[in-house]
Design an enzyme around this catalytic site. Structure first.
Site, short mmCIF file in Angstrom:
data_model
loop_
_atom_site.label_atom_id
_atom_site.label_comp_id
_atom_site.label_asym_id
_atom_site.label_seq_id
_atom_site.Cartn_x
_atom_site.Cartn_y
_atom_site.Cartn_z
N GLU A 230 -12.44 35.83 43.90
CA GLU A 230 -11.81 35.24 45.26
C GLU A 230 -12.28 33.78 45.25
O GLU A 230 -13.32 33.46 45.81
CB GLU A 230 -12.38 35.95 46.15
CG GLU A 230 -12.03 37.60 46.29
CD GLU A 230 -10.49 37.93 46.50
OE1 GLU A 230 -9.70 36.87 47.21
OE2 GLU A 230 -10.02 38.87 46.34
N CYS A 264 -11.80 29.67 53.37
CA CYS A 264 -11.14 29.39 52.33
C CYS A 264 -9.57 29.53 52.33
O CYS A 264 -8.75 28.62 51.73
CB CYS A 264 -11.40 30.63 51.34
SG CYS A 264 -10.84 32.30 51.98
P1 NAD Z 1 -21.84 29.84 48.03
O1 NAD Z 1 -22.53 28.53 47.61
O2 NAD Z 1 -22.32 30.83 49.16
O3 NAD Z 1 -21.86 30.38 46.41
C1 NAD Z 1 -21.19 31.86 46.31
C2 NAD Z 1 -22.14 33.00 45.83
O4 NAD Z 1 -22.46 32.42 44.35
C3 NAD Z 1 -23.50 32.91 46.57
O5 NAD Z 1 -23.74 34.11 46.66
C4 NAD Z 1 -24.34 32.27 45.50
O6 NAD Z 1 -25.73 32.61 45.72
C5 NAD Z 1 -23.76 32.54 44.01
N1 NAD Z 1 -24.07 31.60 43.32
C6 NAD Z 1 -24.55 30.00 43.46
N2 NAD Z 1 -24.65 29.39 42.56
C7 NAD Z 1 -24.86 30.40 41.40
C8 NAD Z 1 -25.18 30.33 40.15
N3 NAD Z 1 -25.36 29.25 39.45
N4 NAD Z 1 -25.02 31.59 39.22
C9 NAD Z 1 -24.70 32.57 39.85
N5 NAD Z 1 -24.36 32.78 41.35
C10 NAD Z 1 -24.43 31.73 42.32
O7 NAD Z 1 -20.20 29.53 48.11
P2 NAD Z 1 -19.45 28.34 47.83
O8 NAD Z 1 -19.33 28.47 46.38
O9 NAD Z 1 -19.88 27.05 48.40
O10 NAD Z 1 -18.09 28.74 48.43
C11 NAD Z 1 -17.28 27.91 48.78
C12 NAD Z 1 -16.03 28.19 48.07
O11 NAD Z 1 -15.62 29.40 48.20
C13 NAD Z 1 -14.62 27.50 48.69
O12 NAD Z 1 -14.02 26.99 47.31
C14 NAD Z 1 -14.15 28.55 49.23
O13 NAD Z 1 -12.56 28.37 49.24
C15 NAD Z 1 -14.08 29.62 48.59
N6 NAD Z 1 -14.09 30.85 49.03
C16 NAD Z 1 -13.18 31.75 48.92
C17 NAD Z 1 -13.21 32.83 49.68
C18 NAD Z 1 -11.79 33.79 49.08
O14 NAD Z 1 -11.97 35.13 49.77
N7 NAD Z 1 -10.88 33.64 48.20
C19 NAD Z 1 -13.60 33.17 50.67
C20 NAD Z 1 -14.62 32.21 51.15
C21 NAD Z 1 -14.91 31.08 50.32
#
Ligand code: NAD
Length: 476
Positions: A230, A264
């Site tokens: 997602e 998102c």
């Molecule tokens: P985030 O920083 O919370 O990361 C998401 C998850 O990935 C966390 O649980 C984090 O611990 C894990 N993570 C981070 N680095 C990692 C690594 N190197 N290895 C393994 N796991 C790791 O969230 P984010 O990435 O900043 O989220 C923002 C993005 O998410 C935006 O692009 C947004 O559009 C997207 N998003 C999508 C949805 C959806 O439902 N499609 C919902 C919310 C956010």
């Protein structure tokens, strides 16, 4: 070492061992052993766990609203609407439909395979990993857990470390309400998530950015584990000249500035003609003033940016156009005002990256028909919004532009429809969940044929003959 040869972890169920299992391999091994016992496949067990999850949210509603306020300065009503009640709605829907979802579906059996009965039989996958993101730290963690439970699986949820209050609260409460042999919450950042990703799962659902999405998919590939990703992207909002400007402005303002734009599926930018921009920009400004007052910084209903790094990123975007309204920034307070930008070039950073904050560039097109090309020249978005009074215009754009989800004359409200799948396409993600789509994501649809011993036609058995061949052709 084979994960499933290990002893199950010892869990007390009182929350005292919360969040930090002895190690990921032992945790997954324990869950897998429990899954194999068959307990999680029982319909009444699934219902009980779903009710318990609901009870956890109801009993602790004020604590959840407080945690979400601490993490994102979300107003209690907003947190209730977009997080607590959203998950409760998913649970209620699952409880209502579960009996139907689990039913094996009979399909017709061709003559050549008669006499027999054929079914499509949903079965649980096993042990699921759900990795949540920070922007809706409760909803994005528990909404996928609902169908994982409904489908009869064990699961581990990993909240985002960037929303620490919500993460700690889920880790504290989940073991008090759910069956500890089947579910666990593991808190942590990169090292803990990396440990989890090294394990063999039966499905991984990840929510977050595409960069880490690739890390997740690579880790899953080592075990041939299926993934649902997602992700995000730039969701366009196309406004035609015939749109009702007041209602359009109100709905865009709500979609963009809820959770300070950290959604998102928030409209990332607006595409319209210059004449529409001249009417739309002041109309959005008026709606923002109604929602958050003349100085949104003073409003208890306006959120803050998750951390300093993101606030600095957004502060740079504010400079990439002519500020038509807003533009105030206080990185210390993680405050970025609701900001409307005009005259932004398409090569500016703010138009290259997902904004994920309260900055809204309004891009003016000379010819409205350019809008489709504008969208199609870029990555497929997670959501596409079209505002128009003409259903023909809306249908044409929807038919020509691919997107994960779409909404005509509103933003984000498709999320309230349980029967709609939620997921991206291309760079905005793969797979979907919500309602039965989530149940399907976490189930395997097994093909089952049931036969008796009566009438065993010899057609398929050697020695073959002209008679058998002729009969086979006739029966086919
Ligand atoms: P985030 O920083 O919370 O990361 C998401 C998850 O990935 C966390 O649980 C984090 O611990 C894990 N993570 C981070 N680095 C990692 C690594 N190197 N290895 C393994 N796991 C790791 O969230 P984010 O990435 O900043 O989220 C923002 C993005 O998410 C935006 O692009 C947004 O559009 C997207 N998003 C999508 C949805 C959806 O439902 N499609 C919902 C919310 C956010």
């Amino acid at each position: 070492m084979e994960a499933d040869t290990l002893e199950p972890p010892l869990t007390t169920g009182d929350g005292s061992d919360r969040g930090q299992p002895p190690n990921a391999a032992a945790l997954v091994g324990g869950l897998r052993t429990y899954f194999r016992s068959g307990t999680t496949a029982g319909l009444s067990w699934r219902r009980q766990q779903l009710r318990q999850l609901r009870k956890m949210l109801e009993d602790n509603e004020s604590r959840f609203l407080q945690a979400l306020g601490d993490d994102l300065n979300k107003a209690p009503q907003e947190s209730y609407m977009t997080e607590v009640s959203a998950v409760c709605g998913d649970i209620d829907h699952a409880l209502k439909r579960l009996k139907n979802w689990v039913k094996p579906r009979r399909v017709s059996t061709p003559l050549v395979a008669q006499p027999a009965r054929s079914y499509v039989h949903p079965e649980p996958l096993g042990v699921i990993l759900v990795i949540g993101a920070w922007n809706y730290p409760l909803q994005l963690l528990l909404s996928p857990l609902v169908p994982a439970i409904a489908a009869g699986n064990c699961a581990v949820v990993k909240p985002s470390e960037l929303a620490p209050a919500t993460s700690a609260l889920v880790a504290e409460l989940l073991p008090r309400y759910l069956d500890n042999d089947a579910f666990a919450c593991v808190e942590g950042a990169v090292p803990e998530t990396t440990d989890l990703l090294e394990q063999r799962w039966d499905h991984i659902l990840y929510t977050g950015g595409g960069r880490i999405g690739k890390v997740v998919m690579q880790a899953a590939a080592r075990h041939l584990t299926p993934v649902t990703l997602e992700l995000g992207g730039k969701s366009p909002c196309i406004v035609a000249d015939d749109a009702d400007i007041t209602v359009t402005a109100r709905r865009i303002a709500w979609g963009k500035f809820t959770n300070a734009g950290q959604t998102c599926i928030a409209p990332d930018y607006v595409l319209c003609s210059s004449t529409t921009a001249d009417r739309l920009v002041p109309a959005i400004e008026a709606e923002v003033r109604k929602m958050f007052g003349d100085d949104p910084r003073q409003s208890p209903d306006y959120g803050r940016i998750i951390n300093r790094r993101h606030a600095e990123r957004l502060a740079a975007y504010v400079k990439e156009g002519e500020v038509a309204w807003g533009g105030q920034v206080d990185v210390e307070d993680r405050y970025i005002a609701p900001t409307l930008l005009r005259g932004t070039g398409t090569d500016a950073q703010v138009m290259q990256e997902e904004i994920f904050g309260p900055v809204l560039p309004v891009i003016e097109l000379e010819d409205f028909r350019e809008a489709e090309d504008f969208v199609n020249r870029r990555e497929k978005p997670l959501a596409l919004y079209v505002f128009t009074a003409d259903s023909g215009t809306a249908d044409r754009i929807l038919n020509r532009c691919s997107s994960g989800n779409a909404c005509v004359n509103d933003c984000m409200m498709f999320m309230a429809v349980h029967e709609l799948p939620f997921g991206g396409v291309g760079q905005s993600g793969m797979g979907a969940y919500h309602g039965e789509h989530g149940f399907k994501t976490f189930s395997h649809y097994k093909a089952v044929m049931k036969r008796g011993y009566f009438l065993d036609l010899d057609l398929r058995y050697a020695p073959f003959s002209r008679r058998k061949f002729k009969l086979l052709r006739w029966l086919r």
